[in-house]
Design an enzyme around this catalytic site. Structure first.
Site, PDB file in Angstrom:
ATOM      1  N   CYS A  37       0.826  -1.207   0.000  1.00  0.00           N
ATOM      2  CA  CYS A  37       0.000   0.000   0.000  1.00  0.00           C
ATOM      3  C   CYS A  37       0.862   1.259   0.000  1.00  0.00           C
ATOM      4  O   CYS A  37       1.974   1.262   0.506  1.00  0.00           O
ATOM      5  CB  CYS A  37      -0.873   0.041   1.239  1.00  0.00           C
ATOM      6  SG  CYS A  37      -1.814  -1.449   1.516  1.00  0.00           S
TER       7      CYS A  37
ATOM      8  N   TRP B 268      -3.278  -2.398  -1.512  1.00  0.00           N
ATOM      9  CA  TRP B 268      -2.924  -3.717  -2.061  1.00  0.00           C
ATOM     10  C   TRP B 268      -3.608  -4.707  -1.130  1.00  0.00           C
ATOM     11  O   TRP B 268      -3.208  -4.886   0.013  1.00  0.00           O
ATOM     12  CB  TRP B 268      -1.402  -3.868  -2.039  1.00  0.00           C
ATOM     13  CG  TRP B 268      -0.872  -5.016  -2.821  1.00  0.00           C
ATOM     14  CD1 TRP B 268      -0.575  -5.027  -4.159  1.00  0.00           C
ATOM     15  CD2 TRP B 268      -0.532  -6.319  -2.325  1.00  0.00           C
ATOM     16  NE1 TRP B 268      -0.081  -6.258  -4.520  1.00  0.00           N
ATOM     17  CE2 TRP B 268      -0.040  -7.072  -3.415  1.00  0.00           C
ATOM     18  CE3 TRP B 268      -0.584  -6.937  -1.082  1.00  0.00           C
ATOM     19  CZ2 TRP B 268       0.384  -8.386  -3.301  1.00  0.00           C
ATOM     20  CZ3 TRP B 268      -0.160  -8.256  -0.962  1.00  0.00           C
ATOM     21  CH2 TRP B 268       0.313  -8.953  -2.073  1.00  0.00           C
TER      22      TRP B 268
ATOM     23  N   HIS C  21      18.527 -34.528 -14.671  1.00  0.00           N
ATOM     24  CA  HIS C  21      17.897 -35.082 -13.464  1.00  0.00           C
ATOM     25  C   HIS C  21      16.423 -34.701 -13.368  1.00  0.00           C
ATOM     26  O   HIS C  21      15.832 -34.838 -12.294  1.00  0.00           O
ATOM     27  CB  HIS C  21      18.659 -34.617 -12.219  1.00  0.00           C
ATOM     28  CG  HIS C  21      20.075 -35.080 -12.216  1.00  0.00           C
ATOM     29  ND1 HIS C  21      20.435 -36.377 -11.957  1.00  0.00           N
ATOM     30  CD2 HIS C  21      21.223 -34.421 -12.507  1.00  0.00           C
ATOM     31  CE1 HIS C  21      21.749 -36.500 -12.058  1.00  0.00           C
ATOM     32  NE2 HIS C  21      22.246 -35.330 -12.395  1.00  0.00           N
TER      33      HIS C  21
ATOM     34  N   ARG D 231       4.425   0.780  -6.218  1.00  0.00           N
ATOM     35  CA  ARG D 231       4.431  -0.125  -5.066  1.00  0.00           C
ATOM     36  C   ARG D 231       3.430  -1.267  -5.235  1.00  0.00           C
ATOM     37  O   ARG D 231       3.508  -2.265  -4.537  1.00  0.00           O
ATOM     38  CB  ARG D 231       4.099   0.664  -3.792  1.00  0.00           C
ATOM     39  CG  ARG D 231       5.143   1.690  -3.441  1.00  0.00           C
ATOM     40  CD  ARG D 231       4.678   2.578  -2.310  1.00  0.00           C
ATOM     41  NE  ARG D 231       4.494   1.848  -1.076  1.00  0.00           N
ATOM     42  CZ  ARG D 231       5.456   1.569  -0.200  1.00  0.00           C
ATOM     43  NH1 ARG D 231       6.681   1.982  -0.443  1.00  0.00           N
ATOM     44  NH2 ARG D 231       5.211   0.883   0.900  1.00  0.00           N
TER      45      ARG D 231
ATOM     46  N   GLU E  47      18.058 -15.125 -11.618  1.00  0.00           N
ATOM     47  CA  GLU E  47      17.556 -13.759 -11.727  1.00  0.00           C
ATOM     48  C   GLU E  47      16.902 -13.527 -13.101  1.00  0.00           C
ATOM     49  O   GLU E  47      15.879 -12.850 -13.207  1.00  0.00           O
ATOM     50  CB  GLU E  47      18.706 -12.769 -11.473  1.00  0.00           C
ATOM     51  CG  GLU E  47      18.390 -11.309 -11.684  1.00  0.00           C
ATOM     52  CD  GLU E  47      17.255 -10.768 -10.819  1.00  0.00           C
ATOM     53  OE1 GLU E  47      16.774 -11.467  -9.924  1.00  0.00           O
ATOM     54  OE2 GLU E  47      16.826  -9.626 -11.090  1.00  0.00           O
TER      55      GLU E  47
ATOM     56  N   GLU F 188       8.167 -12.233 -13.900  1.00  0.00           N
ATOM     57  CA  GLU F 188       7.546 -11.087 -13.224  1.00  0.00           C
ATOM     58  C   GLU F 188       6.788 -10.174 -14.183  1.00  0.00           C
ATOM     59  O   GLU F 188       5.685  -9.752 -13.899  1.00  0.00           O
ATOM     60  CB  GLU F 188       8.634 -10.201 -12.579  1.00  0.00           C
ATOM     61  CG  GLU F 188       9.071 -10.599 -11.208  1.00  0.00           C
ATOM     62  CD  GLU F 188      10.000  -9.567 -10.603  1.00  0.00           C
ATOM     63  OE1 GLU F 188      11.060  -9.295 -11.194  1.00  0.00           O
ATOM     64  OE2 GLU F 188       9.664  -9.030  -9.542  1.00  0.00           O
TER      65      GLU F 188
ATOM     66  N   LYS G  57       6.247  -3.463  -5.018  1.00  0.00           N
ATOM     67  CA  LYS G  57       7.669  -3.140  -5.017  1.00  0.00           C
ATOM     68  C   LYS G  57       8.319  -3.523  -3.701  1.00  0.00           C
ATOM     69  O   LYS G  57       9.420  -4.031  -3.663  1.00  0.00           O
ATOM     70  CB  LYS G  57       7.846  -1.636  -5.288  1.00  0.00           C
ATOM     71  CG  LYS G  57       9.301  -1.165  -5.324  1.00  0.00           C
ATOM     72  CD  LYS G  57      10.021  -1.708  -6.529  1.00  0.00           C
ATOM     73  CE  LYS G  57      11.465  -1.290  -6.603  1.00  0.00           C
ATOM     74  NZ  LYS G  57      12.224  -2.159  -7.530  1.00  0.00           N
TER      75      LYS G  57
ATOM     76  N   ASN H  45      -0.970   1.089   6.077  1.00  0.00           N
ATOM     77  CA  ASN H  45      -0.184   0.083   5.364  1.00  0.00           C
ATOM     78  C   ASN H  45       0.322  -0.893   6.409  1.00  0.00           C
ATOM     79  O   ASN H  45       0.907  -0.485   7.411  1.00  0.00           O
ATOM     80  CB  ASN H  45       0.988   0.771   4.641  1.00  0.00           C
ATOM     81  CG  ASN H  45       1.911  -0.224   3.958  1.00  0.00           C
ATOM     82  OD1 ASN H  45       1.562  -1.386   3.782  1.00  0.00           O
ATOM     83  ND2 ASN H  45       3.082   0.236   3.566  1.00  0.00           N
ATOM     84  N   GLY H  46       0.077  -2.188   6.199  1.00  0.00           N
ATOM     85  CA  GLY H  46       0.514  -3.184   7.169  1.00  0.00           C
ATOM     86  C   GLY H  46      -0.619  -4.143   7.473  1.00  0.00           C
ATOM     87  O   GLY H  46      -1.616  -4.193   6.729  1.00  0.00           O
TER      88      GLY H  46
ATOM     89  N   LYS I  69      13.041 -12.277 -13.678  1.00  0.00           N
ATOM     90  CA  LYS I  69      12.694 -11.059 -14.426  1.00  0.00           C
ATOM     91  C   LYS I  69      11.623 -11.366 -15.456  1.00  0.00           C
ATOM     92  O   LYS I  69      10.637 -10.655 -15.578  1.00  0.00           O
ATOM     93  CB  LYS I  69      13.908 -10.484 -15.172  1.00  0.00           C
ATOM     94  CG  LYS I  69      14.908  -9.637 -14.466  1.00  0.00           C
ATOM     95  CD  LYS I  69      14.443  -8.377 -13.823  1.00  0.00           C
ATOM     96  CE  LYS I  69      13.742  -8.602 -12.518  1.00  0.00           C
ATOM     97  NZ  LYS I  69      14.458  -8.556 -11.310  1.00  0.00           N
TER      98      LYS I  69
HETATM   99  C1  AGP Z   1      12.561  -7.996  -7.944  1.00  0.00           C
HETATM  100  O1  AGP Z   1      12.380  -7.843  -9.308  1.00  0.00           O
HETATM  101  C2  AGP Z   1      11.364  -8.304  -7.196  1.00  0.00           C
HETATM  102  N1  AGP Z   1      10.333  -7.371  -7.423  1.00  0.00           N
HETATM  103  C3  AGP Z   1      11.472  -8.840  -5.795  1.00  0.00           C
HETATM  104  O2  AGP Z   1      11.905 -10.158  -5.912  1.00  0.00           O
HETATM  105  C4  AGP Z   1      12.373  -8.094  -4.767  1.00  0.00           C
HETATM  106  O3  AGP Z   1      13.705  -8.232  -5.127  1.00  0.00           O
HETATM  107  C5  AGP Z   1      12.120  -8.697  -3.369  1.00  0.00           C
HETATM  108  O4  AGP Z   1      10.789  -8.458  -3.009  1.00  0.00           O
HETATM  109  C6  AGP Z   1      13.051  -8.140  -2.328  1.00  0.00           C
HETATM  110  O5  AGP Z   1      12.887  -6.763  -2.161  1.00  0.00           O
HETATM  111  P1  AGP Z   1      13.936  -5.898  -1.372  1.00  0.00           P
HETATM  112  O6  AGP Z   1      15.213  -5.939  -2.135  1.00  0.00           O
HETATM  113  O7  AGP Z   1      13.345  -4.529  -1.307  1.00  0.00           O
HETATM  114  O8  AGP Z   1      14.100  -6.530  -0.021  1.00  0.00           O
END
Ligand code: AGP
Length: 612
Positions: free
Chosen positions: A2, A78, A508, A27, A485, A492, A607, A104-105, A489
């Protein structure tokens, strides 16, 4: 997660709140709302879906009455408790409709509080945990909003960043946080709150990062800070180095592609601050407190989530290689519940772009309790992680707005390499080896520029492959970590089913999935294992997969094997992830755009994951 904004000053508030919420869109959210306090009293407007729905709803009202007012709070939600809907959107109000709250929380004891409040005659309108806060504040309200908030806080369990206003207390906003970020911006004749700095930059660069359980009371001309007991305290503001332009798209179509292009500069800035040039170049981390005492460590434990964890996996390889020290890379959400074995002589390296990820912070606190020393790598100077760690190394990446992390990742790697090399130095790495690594690190920004200059090749390839239903990344050693990674990407932002595996694992299991609908990208930057990779590529080709290889520009080993070869400048095998990830970031970006998606705001993602 949020997003919260709040404004008190002399300007019409509704447009300021909307603009602030737009700056926090990255976010992640599924509904939005604002509350404005003006001559018409407290007016609330909320709407499910994108911010433009809210904008359309209030369009005719701006400057025309109800929404006039020079203070207010806003929120992008969110959903956690209750589906995304107008009713569940924030702000929430108490029964009288005079107190408005954005949150938020997660309030963990909301169910109990709800029962208790209902027994006291309160009826609820939404399914949210947040609504209990508004009713609680009202319960404790005896004419002073600050005291009412202090009373309510005593009853709340869980995490919260809150913005609260009250019609009967019309000249102040109360803000408070616990385990969820909240920043207070100090302007001239106006003050603001926000979940993150980009929402404030247009008004001020003087900020206060609220501490856990700290309360800020914002008036038009001053800000007061209190602890939870209501005792006033003094705070120093911090000057934010980023300007408003850093949080704009700057001519790029999306933040993500802008941030991919910012990597050479971000890498340069992150490195330059830590290299001492007098005589032979050396790494200087003493300014941040990394001195010879850290060499006594017996183990390095890295904990992080998502992309930051991938930086940690690369860190494991780097620490073991450079410093010959046993290293673990732990997924923070697993680590915190595993009853792990601690050694007070461990170094804990916690990596987090935001410095606010709930699981990462929990892992850090657990380690701290055990007596271990904590090094934080973060992009947010005043974040919770930065405040609680023993030593902080900042990734000088500037604000990262796109949900998919790019420049934060490569600068995290730069920090990891610097710490691993310096630890290596303290544990006996010789001058020549260190000098060779520093020289190679210094070349990386320019080498990254060269990869970006060839981005059209990736774009072309993406235009042929973006509809592939399965994309696998494989590699060995550092390339395996880069594969993790790369796959993240792609999934996502393009919603393509993509996975990464250690190439040696192919036989395997994963090979069972390979057929003509699959693209397999092999990362090949570890020359000692080229022949193994070549065999793996041939194995997937024999199962009719399309194949691509990422390797160095002086390598022709794979030209006959792979359908497509992308080349990156030659660097040391251990540093290759910083370069090899760039074509994969670009590929993910172009696939997302070609699929008609918004790479900056992928569905279901936030985010900064500030709740579990
Ligand atoms: C990255 O593309 C992601 N959106 C996600 O995996 C992110 O890296 C993860 O939530 C950790 O966030 P932070 O680095 O703010 O702790």
């Amino acid at each position: 997660m949020c997003g919260i904004v709040g404004y008190i000053g002399a300007e019409e508030t509704a447009p300021i709140l909307i603009k602030g919420l737009k700056r926090l869109e990255y976010r992640g959210y599924d509904s939005a709302g604002i509350a404005v306090l003006g001559s018409a009293g407290l007016t609330i407007r909320k709407s499910k879906g994108a911010l433009k729905n809210l904008e359309e709803k209030i369009e005719g009202e701006l400057g025309a009455g109800a929404l006039d007012g020079t203070m207010g709070i806003g929120h992008t939600r969110w959903a956690t408790h209750g589906e995304p809907s107008d009713i569940n959107s924030h702000p929430h109000t108490d029964v009288s409709g005079k107190i408005a709250v954005v949150h938020n929380g997660i309030i963990e004891n909301h169910a109990k509080l709800k029962v208790w409040l209902m027994e006291h005659g309160v009826s609820f309108r939404s399914e949210t945990d947040t609504e209990v806060i508004a009713h609680l504040v009202n319960f404790y309200y005896k004419g002073d909003l600050l005291q009412a908030v202090i009373g309510a806080l005593k009853r709340l369990e869980g995490s919260y960043a809150l913005g609260i206003i009250c019609e009967n207390d019309p000249d102040r906003i109360i803000a408070v946080r616990k385990e969820s970020p909240l920043v207070v911006g100090a302007g001239k004749g106006e003050n603001l709150i926000a979940s993150d700095v980009p929402a404030l930059l247009e008004y001020t660069r003087e900020v206060y990062y609220l501490e856990d359980r700290e309360i800020a009371v914002l008036y038009r001309d001053r800000i007061e800070f209190y602890n939870e007991e209501g005792e006033q305290r003094q705070r120093e503001s911090r000057h934010v180095e980023w300007d408003a332009a850093a949080a704009e798209k700057g001519g790029y179509e999306h933040f993500m592609i802008k941030e991919i292009h910012e990597q050479p500069k971000a890498l340069r800035d992150t490195l330059r601050a830590r290299i001492k040039i007098a005589g032979t170049k050396t790494i200087n981390l003493e300014e941040i407190g990394f001195d010879a005492s850290w060499a006594k460590a017996e183990r390095v434990v890295i904990a992080a989530c998502g992309t930051a964890w991938h930086a940690g996996v690369i860190g494991k390889y780097a620490f073991e290689k450079f410093a010959r020290i046993h290293t673990e890379a732990e997924i923070a959400s697993e680590y915190r519940y595993r009853n792990p074995i601690f050694n007070p002589k461990d170094i804990f390296l916690i990596i987090s772009q935001s410095g606010e990820t709930a699981d990462t912070l929990a892992a850090m606190r657990l380690a701290k309790k055990s007596g271990a020393r904590i090094i934080a790598i973060t992009n947010v100077v005043g974040s919770t992680l930065a405040r609680e760690a023993d030593l902080v190394m900042s990734t000088l990446a500037g604000p990262e707005i796109a949900v998919a992390s790019t420049k934060a990742f490569t600068t995290q790697l730069m920090c990891v390499y610097l710490i691993a090399l310096q630890l290596g130095r303290l544990r006996g790495m010789n001058d020549t080896e260190l000098a060779a690594h520093i020289e190679a690190l210094e070349k990386l920004p320019e080498q990254a520029e060269r990869i970006l200059a060839g981005k059209e090749d990736i774009q072309r390839f993406a235009s042929l492959q973006f509809n592939k239903s399965k994309v696998f990344y494989m590699g060995r050693l550092f390339d395996y970590a880069t594969s993790l990674e790369s796959a993240l990407k792609l999934k996502e932002i393009s919603y393509t089913h993509s996975e990464a595996f250690a190439a040696g694992e192919l036989k395997h299991g994963p090979i069972a999935l390979v057929d003509e609908t699959t693209l397999v990208t092999a990362l090949c930057t570890q020359p000692a294992l080229f022949d193994k990779m070549d065999s793996n590529i041939k194995e997937v080709k024999a199962r009719h997969a399309a194949t691509a290889v990422i390797t160095y520009d002086d390598v022709d080993y794979f030209d006959k094997t792979a359908d497509q070869v992308f080349r990156i400048p030659r660097t040391l095998d251990s540093l290759s992830p910083i370069l090899a990830i760039i074509p994969c970031q670009l590929y993910a970006y172009y696939c997302s755009v070609l699929r008609g998606l918004d790479p900056d705001k992928p569905r279901n993602l936030a985010k900064s994951v500030t709740v579990e």
